[in-house]
Design a protein around this motif. Structure first.
Motif, PDB file in Angstrom:
ATOM      1  N   ASP A   1       0.814  -1.218   0.000  1.00  0.00           N
ATOM      2  CA  ASP A   1       0.000   0.000   0.000  1.00  0.00           C
ATOM      3  C   ASP A   1       0.848   1.268   0.000  1.00  0.00           C
ATOM      4  O   ASP A   1       0.510   2.250  -0.676  1.00  0.00           O
ATOM      5  N   GLU A   2       1.949   1.267   0.728  1.00  0.00           N
ATOM      6  CA  GLU A   2       2.727   2.486   0.933  1.00  0.00           C
ATOM      7  C   GLU A   2       4.000   2.563   0.098  1.00  0.00           C
ATOM      8  O   GLU A   2       4.507   3.660  -0.154  1.00  0.00           O
ATOM      9  N   GLU A   3       4.521   1.409  -0.325  1.00  0.00           N
ATOM     10  CA  GLU A   3       5.804   1.404  -1.033  1.00  0.00           C
ATOM     11  C   GLU A   3       5.671   0.930  -2.477  1.00  0.00           C
ATOM     12  O   GLU A   3       6.020   1.652  -3.412  1.00  0.00           O
ATOM     13  N   LEU A   4       5.182  -0.287  -2.667  1.00  0.00           N
ATOM     14  CA  LEU A   4       5.149  -0.871  -4.009  1.00  0.00           C
ATOM     15  C   LEU A   4       4.156  -0.172  -4.932  1.00  0.00           C
ATOM     16  O   LEU A   4       4.520   0.274  -6.027  1.00  0.00           O
ATOM     17  N   ALA A   5       2.900  -0.092  -4.523  1.00  0.00           N
ATOM     18  CA  ALA A   5       1.866   0.456  -5.408  1.00  0.00           C
ATOM     19  C   ALA A   5       2.139   1.902  -5.817  1.00  0.00           C
ATOM     20  O   ALA A   5       2.016   2.237  -7.002  1.00  0.00           O
ATOM     21  N   PRO A   6       2.522   2.795  -4.896  1.00  0.00           N
ATOM     22  CA  PRO A   6       2.848   4.158  -5.339  1.00  0.00           C
ATOM     23  C   PRO A   6       3.999   4.197  -6.339  1.00  0.00           C
ATOM     24  O   PRO A   6       3.993   5.014  -7.264  1.00  0.00           O
ATOM     25  N   ASP A   7       4.969   3.296  -6.167  1.00  0.00           N
ATOM     26  CA  ASP A   7       6.082   3.259  -7.112  1.00  0.00           C
ATOM     27  C   ASP A   7       5.612   2.813  -8.493  1.00  0.00           C
ATOM     28  O   ASP A   7       5.999   3.402  -9.514  1.00  0.00           O
TER      29      ASP A   7
ATOM     30  N   ARG B   1       1.401   3.578 -16.467  1.00  0.00           N
ATOM     31  CA  ARG B   1       0.110   4.264 -16.589  1.00  0.00           C
ATOM     32  C   ARG B   1      -0.968   3.394 -15.947  1.00  0.00           C
ATOM     33  O   ARG B   1      -1.660   2.624 -16.625  1.00  0.00           O
ATOM     34  N   THR B   2      -1.094   3.506 -14.654  1.00  0.00           N
ATOM     35  CA  THR B   2      -2.027   2.686 -13.901  1.00  0.00           C
ATOM     36  C   THR B   2      -3.342   3.422 -13.685  1.00  0.00           C
ATOM     37  O   THR B   2      -3.374   4.637 -13.518  1.00  0.00           O
ATOM     38  N   ASP B   3      -4.421   2.668 -13.677  1.00  0.00           N
ATOM     39  CA  ASP B   3      -5.723   3.192 -13.291  1.00  0.00           C
ATOM     40  C   ASP B   3      -5.837   3.000 -11.786  1.00  0.00           C
ATOM     41  O   ASP B   3      -6.083   1.891 -11.300  1.00  0.00           O
ATOM     42  N   THR B   4      -5.663   4.059 -11.034  1.00  0.00           N
ATOM     43  CA  THR B   4      -5.618   3.948  -9.579  1.00  0.00           C
ATOM     44  C   THR B   4      -6.980   3.645  -8.963  1.00  0.00           C
ATOM     45  O   THR B   4      -7.055   3.311  -7.777  1.00  0.00           O
ATOM     46  N   LEU B   5      -8.043   3.742  -9.750  1.00  0.00           N
ATOM     47  CA  LEU B   5      -9.374   3.446  -9.242  1.00  0.00           C
ATOM     48  C   LEU B   5      -9.803   2.010  -9.534  1.00  0.00           C
ATOM     49  O   LEU B   5     -10.869   1.579  -9.089  1.00  0.00           O
ATOM     50  N   GLN B   6      -8.985   1.274 -10.303  1.00  0.00           N
ATOM     51  CA  GLN B   6      -9.309  -0.119 -10.635  1.00  0.00           C
ATOM     52  C   GLN B   6      -8.089  -0.981 -10.332  1.00  0.00           C
ATOM     53  O   GLN B   6      -7.289  -1.295 -11.215  1.00  0.00           O
ATOM     54  N   GLN B   7      -7.948  -1.342  -9.063  1.00  0.00           N
ATOM     55  CA  GLN B   7      -6.817  -2.155  -8.661  1.00  0.00           C
ATOM     56  C   GLN B   7      -7.327  -3.381  -7.916  1.00  0.00           C
ATOM     57  O   GLN B   7      -8.225  -3.302  -7.079  1.00  0.00           O
ATOM     58  N   THR B   8      -6.747  -4.528  -8.263  1.00  0.00           N
ATOM     59  CA  THR B   8      -7.226  -5.828  -7.798  1.00  0.00           C
ATOM     60  C   THR B   8      -6.121  -6.549  -7.045  1.00  0.00           C
ATOM     61  O   THR B   8      -4.958  -6.520  -7.447  1.00  0.00           O
ATOM     62  N   LEU B   9      -6.496  -7.216  -5.964  1.00  0.00           N
ATOM     63  CA  LEU B   9      -5.588  -8.102  -5.236  1.00  0.00           C
ATOM     64  C   LEU B   9      -6.133  -9.515  -5.350  1.00  0.00           C
ATOM     65  O   LEU B   9      -7.328  -9.749  -5.109  1.00  0.00           O
TER      66      LEU B   9
ATOM     67  N   ALA C   1      -6.676  -8.209   3.657  1.00  0.00           N
ATOM     68  CA  ALA C   1      -6.641  -6.866   3.067  1.00  0.00           C
ATOM     69  C   ALA C   1      -8.048  -6.301   2.924  1.00  0.00           C
ATOM     70  O   ALA C   1      -8.274  -5.100   3.131  1.00  0.00           O
ATOM     71  N   LEU C   2      -9.013  -7.157   2.575  1.00  0.00           N
ATOM     72  CA  LEU C   2     -10.411  -6.726   2.506  1.00  0.00           C
ATOM     73  C   LEU C   2     -10.885  -6.231   3.868  1.00  0.00           C
ATOM     74  O   LEU C   2     -11.550  -5.183   3.967  1.00  0.00           O
ATOM     75  N   LEU C   3     -10.553  -6.968   4.920  1.00  0.00           N
ATOM     76  CA  LEU C   3     -10.943  -6.557   6.267  1.00  0.00           C
ATOM     77  C   LEU C   3     -10.366  -5.188   6.606  1.00  0.00           C
ATOM     78  O   LEU C   3     -11.058  -4.340   7.187  1.00  0.00           O
ATOM     79  N   GLN C   4      -9.113  -4.960   6.234  1.00  0.00           N
ATOM     80  CA  GLN C   4      -8.494  -3.658   6.517  1.00  0.00           C
ATOM     81  C   GLN C   4      -9.186  -2.550   5.735  1.00  0.00           C
ATOM     82  O   GLN C   4      -9.361  -1.432   6.226  1.00  0.00           O
ATOM     83  N   ARG C   5      -9.593  -2.845   4.505  1.00  0.00           N
ATOM     84  CA  ARG C   5     -10.325  -1.848   3.711  1.00  0.00           C
ATOM     85  C   ARG C   5     -11.671  -1.531   4.361  1.00  0.00           C
ATOM     86  O   ARG C   5     -12.063  -0.371   4.493  1.00  0.00           O
ATOM     87  N   LEU C   6     -12.364  -2.555   4.804  1.00  0.00           N
ATOM     88  CA  LEU C   6     -13.662  -2.353   5.432  1.00  0.00           C
ATOM     89  C   LEU C   6     -13.536  -1.614   6.763  1.00  0.00           C
ATOM     90  O   LEU C   6     -14.464  -0.924   7.188  1.00  0.00           O
ATOM     91  N   SER C   7     -12.370  -1.767   7.401  1.00  0.00           N
ATOM     92  CA  SER C   7     -12.130  -1.094   8.674  1.00  0.00           C
ATOM     93  C   SER C   7     -11.569   0.309   8.497  1.00  0.00           C
ATOM     94  O   SER C   7     -11.270   0.981   9.481  1.00  0.00           O
ATOM     95  N   GLY C   8     -11.401   0.730   7.237  1.00  0.00           N
ATOM     96  CA  GLY C   8     -10.902   2.069   6.960  1.00  0.00           C
ATOM     97  C   GLY C   8      -9.406   2.228   7.106  1.00  0.00           C
ATOM     98  O   GLY C   8      -8.897   3.350   7.164  1.00  0.00           O
ATOM     99  N   LYS C   9      -8.650   1.105   7.106  1.00  0.00           N
ATOM    100  CA  LYS C   9      -7.204   1.180   7.337  1.00  0.00           C
ATOM    101  C   LYS C   9      -6.387   1.168   6.055  1.00  0.00           C
ATOM    102  O   LYS C   9      -5.182   1.370   6.086  1.00  0.00           O
TER     103      LYS C   9
ATOM    104  N   ARG D   1      -6.428   1.072  -1.074  1.00  0.00           N
ATOM    105  CA  ARG D   1      -5.799   0.809  -2.368  1.00  0.00           C
ATOM    106  C   ARG D   1      -6.691  -0.008  -3.288  1.00  0.00           C
ATOM    107  O   ARG D   1      -6.878   0.322  -4.456  1.00  0.00           O
ATOM    108  N   PHE D   2      -7.226  -1.108  -2.792  1.00  0.00           N
ATOM    109  CA  PHE D   2      -7.879  -2.077  -3.668  1.00  0.00           C
ATOM    110  C   PHE D   2      -9.393  -1.906  -3.681  1.00  0.00           C
ATOM    111  O   PHE D   2     -10.024  -1.709  -2.650  1.00  0.00           O
ATOM    112  N   ARG D   3      -9.936  -2.041  -4.886  1.00  0.00           N
ATOM    113  CA  ARG D   3     -11.388  -2.063  -5.045  1.00  0.00           C
ATOM    114  C   ARG D   3     -11.889  -3.481  -5.271  1.00  0.00           C
ATOM    115  O   ARG D   3     -13.025  -3.807  -4.941  1.00  0.00           O
ATOM    116  N   ASN D   4     -11.035  -4.345  -5.836  1.00  0.00           N
ATOM    117  CA  ASN D   4     -11.425  -5.702  -6.204  1.00  0.00           C
ATOM    118  C   ASN D   4     -10.575  -6.723  -5.446  1.00  0.00           C
ATOM    119  O   ASN D   4      -9.351  -6.560  -5.340  1.00  0.00           O
TER     120      ASN D   4
END
Length: 275
Positions: free
Chosen positions: A140-146, A152-160, A173-181, A184-187
């Protein structure tokens, strides 16, 4: 829903030459190998990149990114299948980013460290475990921003997506997204996730989570029929009955635990990205 076998097995081609690292001064090649040291994990990772055919022919388009776990095992075959399927319109054109290690033996030992949380109970006899929070911070903090800067990434359509313990990490990772932590990922695509880990710790946490009604997410979770996970399948099917979480759970009736990854990955991407 139960399915028969949807795909014949595709032979792995693991003897390919390692592609050259990306040259940021030139247009990147179709396949690149990048090397990252993560401050969060305090270890190094190898990241394999496969760019879709349209990346080079359309210099302005941004593409969805698919982050694939256990890349030392699955990257080559997934890149091959996605490329061929995309040619005939059976798969979306995506940037495939496979997160791996120095080699397969290292992946086999360190995935326990990176894909699990919390620390394993003594019964599992795992030398290292419980580092999923650090590994997710690396993505979330190192790889994806790099990768967002390099390609040319679509930052609104990212899948894990991941399988087995990789599927467990995907659900974590889904749990962390649901918890607001993390955001990055939508899918999320999880094939045969090892939700029995630590006496169903993660499943219990997901049951207690109330998704935000403004959080539009797509979740695809599968099991093989031969795994005999009917009870777990029913519990997952009842998660998130309302709100904006679009969830799909499938059982591939004739498949076992080690057979579900490829059909799950392909069908999940087809469903989530509109093919």
């Amino acid at each position: 829903m139960r399915y028969p076998i949807l795909f014949g097995l595709v032979l792995f081609v693991l003897s390919c030459n390692t592609p050259a690292p990306a040259d940021l001064n030139n247009l990147p090649s179709a396949k690149d190998t990048l090397h990252f040291f993560s401050k969060n994990v305090n270890d190094s990772f190898t990241v394999y990149i496969n760019l879709p055919a349209g990346y080079r022919s359309d210099s302005s388009k941004h593409f969805p990114v698919v982050y694939l776990l256990d890349a030392n095992l699955y990257f080559d075959i997934m890149a091959t299948v996605l490329n061929r399927y995309a040619e005939v319109g059976l798969a979306p054109q995506v940037i495939l980013a496979g997160i791996g290690y120095k080699d397969f033996p290292e992946m086999d030992s360190l995935r326990n460290r990176d894909y699990t949380y919390p620390v394993a109970i003594p019964d599992y006899e795992m030398p290292v475990s419980g580092g999923a929070d650090k590994f997710l911070s690396f993505i979330d903090e190192e790889l994806a921003p790099d990768l967002d800067r390099r390609f040319r990434t679509d930052t609104l359509q990212q899948t894990l997506m991941g399988h087995s313990l990789g599927g467990y990490f995907t659900c974590y990772a889904l749990l962390q997204r649901l918890s607001g932590k993390q955001h990055r990922f939508r899918n999320y695509i999880a094939a045969s996730p090892s939700l029995h880990y630590n006496h169903y710790f993660l499943l219990d946490a997901l049951k207690k989570t109330v998704p935000s009604k403004t959080d539009s997410l797509n979740v695809y979770i599968t099991f093989g029929g031969l795994e005999k996970q009917d009870s777990l399948y029913r519990q997952l099917s009842s998660l998130f009955p309302s709100g904006s979480i679009i969830k799909k759970t499938d059982i591939y009736s004739a498949l076992d635990h080690m057979d579900t990854q490829l059909p799950t990955f392909i069908k999940g991407l087809q469903w989530q990205l509109g093919q």
